[in-house]
Design a protein around this motif. Structure first.
Motif, PDB file in Angstrom:
ATOM      1  N   GLU A 126       0.741  -1.510  -0.267  1.00  0.00           N
ATOM      2  CA  GLU A 126      -0.179  -0.291  -0.295  1.00  0.00           C
ATOM      3  C   GLU A 126       0.753   1.366  -0.202  1.00  0.00           C
ATOM      4  OE1 GLU A 126      -3.591   0.208   2.784  1.00  0.00           O
ATOM      5  OE2 GLU A 126      -3.521  -1.908   2.560  1.00  0.00           O
ATOM      6  N   ALA A 127       1.847   1.348  -1.348  1.00  0.00           N
ATOM      7  CA  ALA A 127       2.908   2.309  -1.210  1.00  0.00           C
ATOM      8  C   ALA A 127       1.937   3.961  -1.078  1.00  0.00           C
ATOM      9  CB  ALA A 127       3.959   2.218  -1.761  1.00  0.00           C
ATOM     10  N   GLU A 128       2.057   4.806  -1.390  1.00  0.00           N
ATOM     11  CA  GLU A 128       1.527   6.258  -1.577  1.00  0.00           C
ATOM     12  C   GLU A 128       2.340   6.576  -1.764  1.00  0.00           C
ATOM     13  OE1 GLU A 128      -0.359   7.827   1.347  1.00  0.00           O
ATOM     14  OE2 GLU A 128      -2.134   6.124   1.698  1.00  0.00           O
ATOM     15  N   THR A 129       2.910   7.048  -3.396  1.00  0.00           N
ATOM     16  CA  THR A 129       4.013   7.564  -3.930  1.00  0.00           C
ATOM     17  C   THR A 129       4.432   8.912  -3.195  1.00  0.00           C
ATOM     18  OG1 THR A 129       3.910   6.166  -6.030  1.00  0.00           O
ATOM     19  CG2 THR A 129       5.457   8.174  -6.202  1.00  0.00           C
ATOM     20  N   LYS A 130       3.401   9.992  -3.474  1.00  0.00           N
ATOM     21  CA  LYS A 130       3.273  11.261  -3.422  1.00  0.00           C
ATOM     22  C   LYS A 130       3.405  11.976  -1.649  1.00  0.00           C
ATOM     23  CE  LYS A 130      -0.402  15.482  -2.102  1.00  0.00           C
ATOM     24  NZ  LYS A 130      -0.162  14.011  -1.110  1.00  0.00           N
ATOM     25  N   ASN A 131       2.841  10.642  -1.094  1.00  0.00           N
ATOM     26  CA  ASN A 131       3.060  10.634   0.469  1.00  0.00           C
ATOM     27  C   ASN A 131       4.370  10.104   1.030  1.00  0.00           C
ATOM     28  OD1 ASN A 131       1.102  12.901   1.128  1.00  0.00           O
ATOM     29  ND2 ASN A 131      -0.253  10.439   1.038  1.00  0.00           N
ATOM     30  N   ARG A 132       5.484   9.077   0.176  1.00  0.00           N
ATOM     31  CA  ARG A 132       6.300   8.332   0.325  1.00  0.00           C
ATOM     32  C   ARG A 132       5.520   7.780   1.482  1.00  0.00           C
ATOM     33  NH1 ARG A 132      10.513  13.110   1.102  1.00  0.00           N
ATOM     34  NH2 ARG A 132      11.474  10.994   2.322  1.00  0.00           N
ATOM     35  N   SER A 133       4.831   6.972   1.452  1.00  0.00           N
ATOM     36  CA  SER A 133       4.958   5.922   2.895  1.00  0.00           C
ATOM     37  C   SER A 133       4.574   4.307   2.266  1.00  0.00           C
ATOM     38  CB  SER A 133       3.767   6.753   3.815  1.00  0.00           C
ATOM     39  OG  SER A 133       2.918   7.356   2.951  1.00  0.00           O
ATOM     40  N   ALA A 134       4.514   3.592   3.088  1.00  0.00           N
ATOM     41  CA  ALA A 134       4.435   2.645   3.045  1.00  0.00           C
ATOM     42  C   ALA A 134       3.801   1.631   4.335  1.00  0.00           C
ATOM     43  CB  ALA A 134       5.221   1.324   2.607  1.00  0.00           C
TER      44      ALA A 134
END
Length: 181
Positions: free
Chosen positions: A78-86
């Motif tokens: 569930e990586a979020e590119t914009k928020n640089r989170s997973a």
């Protein structure tokens, strides 16, 4: 392939999916990984493991370095590119619990997430009853962010689902703290 002190971490081979299904079908493991009913999981669930592993930002099977024993899995998903989170998830066969493998794999993947993948935040959820995992996550540096109260029915009672995370700057500070064990 990646390495920790005692583990190899690698992308799953086709032969690993039966082992992953067996892992998920161990009731002791399943009740620590899922809010779904603890039931035998069949071919349909097993078929979903392959695309999940392929779609994850990083999905590794863990094996012991000395004997090549199959230990379990760890993944960033569930990586979020914009928020640089997973989110991070892991599961080990019960015979490997308490040997330090979860800590090694988790420290590796968090470090890799921040240093190589340039993530800013790694999050996870853990069930209230999983006291050992909660202690490990806190020891590594994860911080409790919130609680979904009585969100999981297991073993005949309600339990909380705890949300935790660690940020890249927290991880760097922890690594630089020479007083930490």
């Amino acid at each position: 392939m990646f390495e920790t002190t005692n583990l190899h971490l690698r992308f799953p081979h086709s032969t690993d999916y039966d082992k992953l299904l067996d892992l998920w079908n161990d009731a002791r493991v399943q009740k620590m990984l899922s809010t779904n009913y603890i039931i035998p999981l069949g071919a349909k669930f097993g078929e979903g493991l392959r695309p999940f592993a392929s779609d994850a930002l990083m999905y590794c099977v863990m094996e012991t370095k000395d004997t090549s024993d199959w230990v379990g899995f760890i993944c960033l998903f569930e990586a979020e590119t914009k928020n640089r989170s997973a989110k991070v998830g892991l599961g080990l066969l019960p015979e490997f619990w308490g040997r330090g493998y979860a800590k090694q794999a988790l420290c590796f993947i968090v470090d890799y997430a921040f240093q190589e993948l340039a993530l800013h935040r790694v999050a996870l959820t853990v069930f209230e009853s999983n006291i050992v995992a909660r202690a490990l996550y806190k020891k590594i540096g994860f911080v409790e962010e919130g609680v979904d109260r009585k969100a999981n029915w297991v073993d005949g009672r309600w339990q909380d689902v705890i949300r935790m995370s660690i940020l890249d700057e927290e991880w760097v500070a922890l690594k630089q703290d020479t007083t930490r064990p």
